[in-house]
Design a protein around this motif. Structure first.
Motif, short mmCIF file in Angstrom:
data_model
loop_
_atom_site.label_atom_id
_atom_site.label_comp_id
_atom_site.label_asym_id
_atom_site.label_seq_id
_atom_site.Cartn_x
_atom_site.Cartn_y
_atom_site.Cartn_z
N LEU A 1 114.77 73.81 8.64
CA LEU A 1 114.69 75.11 9.31
C LEU A 1 114.16 74.97 10.73
O LEU A 1 114.62 75.66 11.65
CB LEU A 1 113.78 76.05 8.50
CG LEU A 1 114.34 76.52 7.16
CD1 LEU A 1 113.27 77.28 6.36
CD2 LEU A 1 115.56 77.40 7.36
N GLU A 2 113.21 74.05 10.93
CA GLU A 2 112.70 73.82 12.28
C GLU A 2 113.78 73.22 13.17
O GLU A 2 113.92 73.59 14.34
CB GLU A 2 111.49 72.89 12.21
CG GLU A 2 110.78 72.73 13.55
CD GLU A 2 109.54 71.86 13.44
OE1 GLU A 2 109.07 71.39 14.49
OE2 GLU A 2 109.05 71.64 12.31
N ALA A 3 114.58 72.30 12.58
CA ALA A 3 115.67 71.70 13.34
C ALA A 3 116.74 72.74 13.68
O ALA A 3 117.31 72.73 14.79
CB ALA A 3 116.29 70.55 12.55
N VAL A 4 117.02 73.64 12.76
CA VAL A 4 117.99 74.71 13.02
C VAL A 4 117.50 75.59 14.16
O VAL A 4 118.26 75.95 15.07
CB VAL A 4 118.22 75.55 11.75
CG1 VAL A 4 118.99 76.83 12.08
CG2 VAL A 4 118.98 74.75 10.71
N ALA A 5 116.22 75.93 14.14
CA ALA A 5 115.65 76.76 15.21
C ALA A 5 115.74 76.05 16.56
O ALA A 5 116.06 76.68 17.58
CB ALA A 5 114.21 77.11 14.88
N THR A 6 115.48 74.73 16.57
CA THR A 6 115.59 73.97 17.81
C THR A 6 117.03 73.95 18.32
O THR A 6 117.28 74.14 19.52
CB THR A 6 115.09 72.53 17.59
OG1 THR A 6 113.74 72.56 17.10
CG2 THR A 6 115.15 71.73 18.88
N GLY A 7 117.96 73.71 17.39
CA GLY A 7 119.37 73.71 17.78
C GLY A 7 119.82 75.06 18.31
O GLY A 7 120.60 75.14 19.27
N ARG A 8 119.29 76.14 17.72
CA ARG A 8 119.66 77.48 18.16
C ARG A 8 119.14 77.74 19.59
O ARG A 8 119.85 78.31 20.42
CB ARG A 8 119.11 78.52 17.19
CG ARG A 8 119.74 79.92 17.34
CD ARG A 8 119.07 80.92 16.43
NE ARG A 8 119.06 80.50 15.06
CZ ARG A 8 120.07 80.63 14.21
NH1 ARG A 8 121.21 81.16 14.65
NH2 ARG A 8 119.98 80.22 12.97
N LEU B 1 124.80 79.37 8.59
CA LEU B 1 125.08 78.90 7.23
C LEU B 1 124.09 77.82 6.81
O LEU B 1 123.62 77.80 5.66
CB LEU B 1 126.52 78.36 7.15
CG LEU B 1 127.63 79.41 7.26
CD1 LEU B 1 128.99 78.73 7.36
CD2 LEU B 1 127.60 80.36 6.08
N GLU B 2 123.76 76.92 7.74
CA GLU B 2 122.78 75.87 7.44
C GLU B 2 121.41 76.48 7.15
O GLU B 2 120.70 76.06 6.23
CB GLU B 2 122.70 74.89 8.61
CG GLU B 2 121.86 73.66 8.31
CD GLU B 2 121.84 72.66 9.46
OE1 GLU B 2 121.19 71.62 9.32
OE2 GLU B 2 122.48 72.95 10.49
N GLU B 3 121.04 77.49 7.94
CA GLU B 3 119.75 78.15 7.74
C GLU B 3 119.70 78.89 6.40
O GLU B 3 118.72 78.78 5.65
CB GLU B 3 119.48 79.13 8.88
CG GLU B 3 118.14 79.84 8.77
CD GLU B 3 117.89 80.79 9.93
OE1 GLU B 3 116.90 81.54 9.87
OE2 GLU B 3 118.68 80.78 10.90
N LEU B 4 120.77 79.63 6.06
CA LEU B 4 120.81 80.35 4.79
C LEU B 4 120.76 79.39 3.61
O LEU B 4 120.11 79.65 2.60
CB LEU B 4 122.08 81.21 4.72
CG LEU B 4 122.11 82.44 5.64
CD1 LEU B 4 123.48 83.09 5.59
CD2 LEU B 4 121.03 83.43 5.24
#
Length: 527
Positions: A484-491, A517-520
């Motif tokens: 989730l942290e990586a998803v937030a960084t990517g966003r 989708l990755e976050e969900l």
């Protein structure tokens, strides 16, 4: 009222819903309580016109989709397993409560005709589907109690509506036949079920030929109204028709709907149901002004009707307790005689089930639909509103504490044979079997080595997780926290690139959907 002003009032009401939900969340109150109280306060705001609720319109707008939604998501296997218990509550408890309330009303007002007393009993006897959902969403119940309450709220409106219809007819004409009432109930229920089956079958055939997910979502949204209106048009139970259609659609949606349709449709439908449920409680609160004015004002209502209304509220609660505990005692007697098909709830479970009978929109709509000049109409209307107010404010706010006190546990007979981890392991093995079969070409050459390795590793990990869940839970939580942290960084980086003009809108939308989708997936795996 001017149409523009009416629209402005609707927008204000929706804004009030959001504010009241937020306030309820911050204060730890059930949203239904905050909405009901907020609607009542809005009703008496200076300058706000009196809100008159058309009962027939309220029922046809709100009841079908809410019944459809409840039937769509209900556990059908447990519904079949507990059909006798549900029927006992949806039919037996409604009739018994109607009789007890009618006797209490006649005792308080001997001059009130028995038919009018029966009409009051029919109005307040069925717990409401909307109110039940609002309460159950905030509490954790064993599966058996959950399905009993959900099933009761889906089917008991049909019983209450039939009783109400015959009570009103008896009050107006002076004629009543028990045989005709029983025959009418079963004909209405059977006819409603046939209509529901027909509409549900047509929907299944229709969806199989539709290729557009938005058309599927739109047609499914209209399904509850279509079934209800068709049932009422041919003079059978629209309630049973909508519920039956919802059961059929809910059963087939797993095989008919694609993943994209299900996700988008669920998101859309969740918002619609949220607004509808909230609007129902706001409308109930807004109708308080008209109810009080018909009774002559708060002072007159309390002075002339306070005592009888309190007595009827007590009779209503005691009737449900008597029926639930009596049914549980009957099960115990059957067990003692060797008939052990059903397990008694026990005193804690029976107490929770008895305390969960909250009334709502159906009670209000039936009360408002009483014809002008009906014997005791003002008293019935005020009492009906008091029942809604009392059950929502008292039972709705204390049910969680009653459940905590009861310390309910899940019986072994209600537990699924496989845990979620075991089911996931079985699913992973089936997926691996497919990949192993397709990883080789016709000559036996391995053509998808990375895919095969991935699914083999995944299956081993999932099977190991199912066997040692307690060991892996902390590790997995930490793992998905990193995801989730990586998803937030990517966003953040994606948005920076878009703001700098390095990527266009299409690229932003495409990559953002992948991140969503990755976050969900990570949130679902972590929960």
């Amino acid at each position: 009222m001017d149409p523009i002003h009416l629209f402005e009032l609707v927008i204000v009401m929706f804004m009030a819903i959001i504010a009241l939900h937020y306030a309820a969340h911050r204060l730890g109150l059930p949203p239904s309580v905050a909405l009901l109280a907020g609607g009542a306060l809005l009703a008496f705001l200076p300058g706000l016109p009196a809100i008159t609720v058309d009962p027939a319109l309220v029922l046809v707008i709100f009841l079908p989709p809410l019944l459809m939604d409840g039937a769509w998501s209900i556990a059908l296997g447990r519904l079949r397993r507990h059909v006798i218990g549900i029927a006992s509550l949806a039919i037996g408890a409604v009739i018994f409560t109607c009789a007890v309330v009618a006797m209490a009303a006649h005792l308080m007002f001997p001059s009130l005709p028995w038919a009018a007393c029966a009409a009051l009993g029919a109005i307040v006897s069925p717990p409401d589907a909307v109110s039940a959902r609002a309460v159950l969403q905030r509490v954790k119940l064993p599966r058996r109690l959950q399905i009993l309450l959900e099933g009761e709220s889906l089917f008991n409106d049909a019983s209450g509506l039939v009783l109400f219809r015959f009570a009103v007819a008896a009050a107006v004409t002076g004629l009543f036949s028990t045989t005709d009432a029983v025959t009418s109930f079963f004909l209405l229920a059977f006819g409603g079920a046939l209509v529901g089956i027909a509409v549900g079958t047509v929907w299944v055939l229709f969806v199989r030929r539709l290729g557009d997910e938005y058309l599927i979502i739109a047609s499914t949204t209209l399904l509850g109204w279509l079934s209800y209106l068709l049932g009422e048009m041919v003079h059978v139970s629209g309630v049973i028709a909508a519920v039956t259609t919802g059961l059929i659609a809910g059963w087939y949606q797993h095989t008919l709907l694609s993943a994209a349709t299900r996700m988008r449709g669920t998101s859309f439908w969740t918002v619609i149901i949220f607004l509808m449920e909230a609007t129902v409680f706001i409308l109930i609160g807004l109708s308080l002004r008209g109810v009080v004015e018909r009774g002559g004002g708060f002072g007159v209502v309390l002075a002339t009707m306070g005592g009888p209304i309190l007595a009827i509220l007590i009779a209503l609660a005691l009737a449900r307790f008597a029926w639930v505990f009596g049914s549980d005692l009957l099960i115990r007697l059957c067990n003692a005689l060797g008939l052990k098909r059903y397990t008694p709830l026990g005193a804690p479970g029976a107490t929770v089930l008895s305390w969960a009978g909250v009334r709502g929109v159906v009670t209000l709509a039936l009360a408002l639909s009483l014809p002008e000049g009906f014997p005791g109409r003002d008293f019935i209307l005020v009492t009906s509103f008091a029942v809604i107010l009392g059950t929502v404010l008292v039972q709705g706010t204390t049910l969680g504490r009653v459940i905590d006190w009861a310390r309910l546990t899940e019986p072994e007979s209600e537990k699924a044979r496989l845990t979620m981890s075991q089911a996931e392991a079985a699913m992973a093995k089936a997926q691996l079997a497919t990949v192993q079969r397709r990883a080789y070409d016709g000559q036996g050459n391995l053509i998808h080595p990375q895919l095969l390795e991935r699914y083999q590793r995944r299956a081993v990990m999932i099977v190991d997780y199912a066997e040692r869940t307690e060991h892996y839970v902390p590790v997995l939580h930490a793992h998905f926290d990193v995801v989730l942290e990586a998803v937030a960084t990517g966003r953040r980086e994606l948005i920076r690139l878009h703001r700098a003009g390095d990527i266009d809108d299409e690229t932003l939308d495409e990559l953002e959907r992948d991140l969503d989708l990755e976050e969900l997936s990570a949130i679902s795996a972590k929960s």
